[in-house]
Scaffold this motif. Structure first.
Motif, PDB file in Angstrom:
ATOM      1  N   LYS A 224      26.708  33.476  36.227  1.00  0.00           N
ATOM      2  CA  LYS A 224      27.989  33.713  36.877  1.00  0.00           C
ATOM      3  C   LYS A 224      29.111  33.277  35.948  1.00  0.00           C
ATOM      4  CE  LYS A 224      30.802  31.185  38.766  1.00  0.00           C
ATOM      5  NZ  LYS A 224      31.459  30.030  39.446  1.00  0.00           N
ATOM      6  N   ILE A 225      30.078  34.173  35.731  1.00  0.00           N
ATOM      7  CA  ILE A 225      31.188  33.870  34.828  1.00  0.00           C
ATOM      8  C   ILE A 225      32.506  34.143  35.540  1.00  0.00           C
ATOM      9  CG2 ILE A 225      32.289  34.387  32.627  1.00  0.00           C
ATOM     10  CD1 ILE A 225      29.613  35.398  31.601  1.00  0.00           C
ATOM     11  N   ASP A 226      33.314  33.114  35.693  1.00  0.00           N
ATOM     12  CA  ASP A 226      34.654  33.244  36.265  1.00  0.00           C
ATOM     13  C   ASP A 226      35.559  32.309  35.481  1.00  0.00           C
ATOM     14  OD1 ASP A 226      36.948  33.510  37.729  1.00  0.00           O
ATOM     15  OD2 ASP A 226      36.025  33.159  39.680  1.00  0.00           O
ATOM     16  N   VAL A 227      36.086  32.814  34.371  1.00  0.00           N
ATOM     17  CA  VAL A 227      36.791  31.944  33.425  1.00  0.00           C
ATOM     18  C   VAL A 227      38.193  32.455  33.093  1.00  0.00           C
ATOM     19  CG1 VAL A 227      34.744  30.877  32.432  1.00  0.00           C
ATOM     20  CG2 VAL A 227      35.513  33.077  31.542  1.00  0.00           C
ATOM     21  N   GLU A 228      38.828  33.113  34.054  1.00  0.00           N
ATOM     22  CA  GLU A 228      40.252  33.451  33.971  1.00  0.00           C
ATOM     23  C   GLU A 228      40.647  34.189  32.696  1.00  0.00           C
ATOM     24  OE1 GLU A 228      41.910  32.891  36.787  1.00  0.00           O
ATOM     25  OE2 GLU A 228      39.974  32.123  37.458  1.00  0.00           O
ATOM     26  N   GLY A 229      39.912  35.225  32.343  1.00  0.00           N
ATOM     27  CA  GLY A 229      40.251  36.036  31.178  1.00  0.00           C
ATOM     28  C   GLY A 229      39.401  35.742  29.963  1.00  0.00           C
ATOM     29  N   GLY A 230      38.744  34.585  29.924  1.00  0.00           N
ATOM     30  CA  GLY A 230      37.901  34.235  28.788  1.00  0.00           C
ATOM     31  C   GLY A 230      36.580  34.974  28.764  1.00  0.00           C
ATOM     32  N   GLU A 231      36.321  35.788  29.798  1.00  0.00           N
ATOM     33  CA  GLU A 231      35.040  36.488  29.878  1.00  0.00           C
ATOM     34  C   GLU A 231      34.862  37.521  28.768  1.00  0.00           C
ATOM     35  OE1 GLU A 231      37.926  38.593  32.693  1.00  0.00           O
ATOM     36  OE2 GLU A 231      37.357  36.527  32.234  1.00  0.00           O
ATOM     37  N   TYR A 232      35.956  38.055  28.254  1.00  0.00           N
ATOM     38  CA  TYR A 232      35.857  39.131  27.279  1.00  0.00           C
ATOM     39  C   TYR A 232      35.213  38.673  25.972  1.00  0.00           C
ATOM     40  CZ  TYR A 232      38.722  41.866  30.441  1.00  0.00           C
ATOM     41  OH  TYR A 232      39.181  42.545  31.537  1.00  0.00           O
ATOM     42  N   ALA A 233      35.804  37.674  25.347  1.00  0.00           N
ATOM     43  CA  ALA A 233      35.265  37.190  24.072  1.00  0.00           C
ATOM     44  C   ALA A 233      33.848  36.659  24.250  1.00  0.00           C
ATOM     45  CB  ALA A 233      36.172  36.099  23.501  1.00  0.00           C
ATOM     46  N   ALA A 234      33.612  35.935  25.338  1.00  0.00           N
ATOM     47  CA  ALA A 234      32.292  35.357  25.575  1.00  0.00           C
ATOM     48  C   ALA A 234      31.236  36.440  25.764  1.00  0.00           C
ATOM     49  CB  ALA A 234      32.329  34.440  26.789  1.00  0.00           C
ATOM     50  N   LEU A 235      31.540  37.455  26.557  1.00  0.00           N
ATOM     51  CA  LEU A 235      30.565  38.517  26.807  1.00  0.00           C
ATOM     52  C   LEU A 235      30.304  39.363  25.573  1.00  0.00           C
ATOM     53  CD1 LEU A 235      31.510  39.680  30.414  1.00  0.00           C
ATOM     54  CD2 LEU A 235      29.288  38.813  29.654  1.00  0.00           C
ATOM     55  N   HIS A 236      31.325  39.601  24.777  1.00  0.00           N
ATOM     56  CA  HIS A 236      31.096  40.336  23.528  1.00  0.00           C
ATOM     57  C   HIS A 236      30.070  39.601  22.664  1.00  0.00           C
ATOM     58  CE1 HIS A 236      33.804  43.701  23.791  1.00  0.00           C
ATOM     59  NE2 HIS A 236      34.857  42.931  24.036  1.00  0.00           N
ATOM     60  N   GLN A 237      30.214  38.281  22.573  1.00  0.00           N
ATOM     61  CA  GLN A 237      29.278  37.499  21.758  1.00  0.00           C
ATOM     62  C   GLN A 237      27.886  37.472  22.391  1.00  0.00           C
ATOM     63  OE1 GLN A 237      27.687  34.352  22.287  1.00  0.00           O
ATOM     64  NE2 GLN A 237      26.894  34.261  20.185  1.00  0.00           N
ATOM     65  N   ILE A 238      27.829  37.308  23.697  1.00  0.00           N
ATOM     66  CA  ILE A 238      26.547  37.270  24.399  1.00  0.00           C
ATOM     67  C   ILE A 238      25.787  38.575  24.206  1.00  0.00           C
ATOM     68  CG2 ILE A 238      25.519  37.264  26.717  1.00  0.00           C
ATOM     69  CD1 ILE A 238      27.722  35.259  27.518  1.00  0.00           C
ATOM     70  N   LEU A 239      26.498  39.691  24.323  1.00  0.00           N
ATOM     71  CA  LEU A 239      25.849  40.994  24.207  1.00  0.00           C
ATOM     72  C   LEU A 239      25.435  41.306  22.774  1.00  0.00           C
ATOM     73  CD1 LEU A 239      28.202  42.865  26.666  1.00  0.00           C
ATOM     74  CD2 LEU A 239      25.716  42.791  26.876  1.00  0.00           C
ATOM     75  N   SER A 240      26.288  40.993  21.821  1.00  0.00           N
ATOM     76  CA  SER A 240      25.978  41.304  20.426  1.00  0.00           C
ATOM     77  C   SER A 240      24.875  40.409  19.863  1.00  0.00           C
ATOM     78  CB  SER A 240      27.237  41.178  19.557  1.00  0.00           C
ATOM     79  OG  SER A 240      27.727  39.844  19.553  1.00  0.00           O
ATOM     80  N   SER A 241      24.717  39.209  20.438  1.00  0.00           N
ATOM     81  CA  SER A 241      23.718  38.262  19.929  1.00  0.00           C
ATOM     82  C   SER A 241      22.330  38.470  20.517  1.00  0.00           C
ATOM     83  CB  SER A 241      24.173  36.828  20.222  1.00  0.00           C
ATOM     84  OG  SER A 241      24.207  36.598  21.626  1.00  0.00           O
ATOM     85  N   GLY A 242      22.227  39.292  21.551  1.00  0.00           N
ATOM     86  CA  GLY A 242      20.925  39.501  22.183  1.00  0.00           C
ATOM     87  C   GLY A 242      20.497  38.372  23.101  1.00  0.00           C
ATOM     88  N   THR A 243      21.433  37.508  23.471  1.00  0.00           N
ATOM     89  CA  THR A 243      21.092  36.333  24.272  1.00  0.00           C
ATOM     90  C   THR A 243      20.580  36.707  25.660  1.00  0.00           C
ATOM     91  OG1 THR A 243      22.783  35.063  23.090  1.00  0.00           O
ATOM     92  CG2 THR A 243      21.964  34.126  25.142  1.00  0.00           C
ATOM     93  N   LEU A 244      21.131  37.751  26.250  1.00  0.00           N
ATOM     94  CA  LEU A 244      20.692  38.140  27.591  1.00  0.00           C
ATOM     95  C   LEU A 244      19.206  38.472  27.613  1.00  0.00           C
ATOM     96  CD1 LEU A 244      23.661  40.433  28.715  1.00  0.00           C
ATOM     97  CD2 LEU A 244      23.203  38.081  29.428  1.00  0.00           C
ATOM     98  N   ASN A 245      18.762  39.229  26.626  1.00  0.00           N
ATOM     99  CA  ASN A 245      17.354  39.587  26.537  1.00  0.00           C
ATOM    100  C   ASN A 245      16.494  38.368  26.254  1.00  0.00           C
ATOM    101  OD1 ASN A 245      15.095  41.579  26.267  1.00  0.00           O
ATOM    102  ND2 ASN A 245      15.128  40.849  24.149  1.00  0.00           N
ATOM    103  N   GLN A 246      16.982  37.499  25.387  1.00  0.00           N
ATOM    104  CA  GLN A 246      16.216  36.296  25.025  1.00  0.00           C
ATOM    105  C   GLN A 246      16.004  35.386  26.226  1.00  0.00           C
ATOM    106  OE1 GLN A 246      18.523  34.584  21.845  1.00  0.00           O
ATOM    107  NE2 GLN A 246      18.313  36.396  20.546  1.00  0.00           N
ATOM    108  N   LEU A 247      16.992  35.300  27.082  1.00  0.00           N
ATOM    109  CA  LEU A 247      16.904  34.416  28.251  1.00  0.00           C
ATOM    110  C   LEU A 247      16.385  35.140  29.492  1.00  0.00           C
ATOM    111  CD1 LEU A 247      20.246  32.398  27.885  1.00  0.00           C
ATOM    112  CD2 LEU A 247      17.924  31.622  27.340  1.00  0.00           C
ATOM    113  N   GLY A 248      16.192  36.444  29.408  1.00  0.00           N
ATOM    114  CA  GLY A 248      15.681  37.191  30.547  1.00  0.00           C
ATOM    115  C   GLY A 248      16.606  37.146  31.751  1.00  0.00           C
ATOM    116  N   VAL A 249      17.910  37.208  31.522  1.00  0.00           N
ATOM    117  CA  VAL A 249      18.885  37.127  32.615  1.00  0.00           C
ATOM    118  C   VAL A 249      18.708  38.316  33.555  1.00  0.00           C
ATOM    119  CG1 VAL A 249      21.329  37.079  33.201  1.00  0.00           C
ATOM    120  CG2 VAL A 249      20.512  35.863  31.172  1.00  0.00           C
ATOM    121  N   LYS A 250      18.561  38.027  34.834  1.00  0.00           N
ATOM    122  CA  LYS A 250      18.331  39.073  35.836  1.00  0.00           C
ATOM    123  C   LYS A 250      19.634  39.620  36.403  1.00  0.00           C
ATOM    124  CE  LYS A 250      13.915  37.016  37.260  1.00  0.00           C
ATOM    125  NZ  LYS A 250      13.939  35.916  36.265  1.00  0.00           N
TER     126      LYS A 250
END
Length: 305
Positions: A224-250
């Motif tokens: 869950k991400i609710d960071v008042e606009g900071g979601e953009y930079a964070a999600l770009h990094q999360i997606l480009s790094s493959g972290t979602l797949n590595q952690l198996g986020v549902k």
């Protein structure tokens, strides 16, 4: 494009023609011509059979989604400029229908929708990034589903409400933990990616991968991400790094903020990237008190089967 979406590509081509012909132009017409619109629709639907089966309806929904992204990828800048502000939140809607959905937390801003909680198993791990003044989602996830909820928020006004307690806080069958750490990167500006300053204080920020590593978590069930606009930079990094797949986020639960026009293109890019990694929208909720914000809930395709 995910392989499992391949059957919808042909339909996406058809839907794209409808979308371009009607959706993007009709809202700007100075003269309404319903008869002409009916005739155009009749021509488009002459070769189509009525939708009867759930699979057909799902394919239609997927095709609509892919058609929008196809047009965006052809010319991102032009597409983003072509969607007027009041229609931005209507551009994407739920693409898949989970077996069960439930709203967790209070009725107002702060509650979130999760899907298929019966499949989470015992003690699911939830990362709740951005606490603010409301922890109803966190306490209810712990109490209702026995979740281990890890809350992150570096804001000094939040930290003062959480005395240091390594063992966390018991809440029903679950447990709550808190760290005064933010999710980074916090900016896309070169050289300032990790400069997090709140109320005049420099605050610590970590990537999602580093947060999980510090807690020795190999998996994270819900992010869950609710960071008042900071979601953009964070999600770009999360997606480009493959972290979602590595952690198996549902599931990914995000409140997107459209405070600035340039963020809309970022939003479209993120929706496209999430789709490519098999995350599709199952719920969307407007913020009734601020039309520049909307909650989007994504589920990984594998969690639906």
């Amino acid at each position: 494009m995910p392989k499992h979406l391949a059957p919808a590509r042909a339909l996406a081509t058809f839907v794209l023609s409808v979308f371009l012909l009607l959706t993007l132009t009709s809202c700007h017409q100075s003269k309404i011509d319903f008869v002409n619109e009916i005739e155009q629709k009749d021509q488009l639907f002459q070769s189509c059979q009525p939708l009867r089966q759930p699979a057909e309806i799902q394919q239609k929904k997927t095709g609509d989604h892919l058609a929008i992204l196809k047009k965006f990828n052809q010319n991102p800048d032009e597409f983003a400029r072509g969607i007027i502000k009041k229609e931005r939140h209507y551009l994407f809607d739920a693409v898949v229908d989970p077996e069960v959905t439930i709203r967790v937390g209070k009725l107002g801003d702060g509650g979130k929708w999760i899907c298929n909680p019966q499949r989470l198993g015992e003690k699911p791990i939830v990362y709740s990034i951005g606490v603010g003044e409301d922890i109803s989602f966190d306490t209810d996830m712990a109490g209702l589903f026995g979740a281990q909820v890890f809350m992150f928020d570096p804001n000094p006004s939040v930290a003062k409400n959480f005395p240091v307690k390594d063992e966390g806080y018991e809440c029903g069958a679950g447990r709550l933990f808190y760290q005064a750490v933010g999710l980074g990167p916090v900016s896309s500006e070169k050289g300032k990616e990790w400069d997090l300053v709140i109320a005049g204080q420099h605050c610590q920020a970590k990537s999602l991968a580093d947060l999980a590593a510090s807690l020795h978590h190999a998996t994270v069930d819900i992010l869950k991400i609710d960071v008042e606009g900071g979601e953009y930079a964070a999600l770009h990094q999360i997606l480009s790094s493959g972290t979602l797949n590595q952690l198996g986020v549902k599931m990914i639960l995000v409140e997107f903020h459209f405070w600035q026009d340039e963020l809309f293109k970022d939003f479209l890019t993120l929706i496209n990237s999430l789709t490519e990694q098999d995350y599709l929208i199952y719920r969307k909720e407007f913020n009734a008190t601020n039309i520049k914000c909307a909650e989007y809930a994504f589920v990984h395709e594998s969690f639906l089967n």
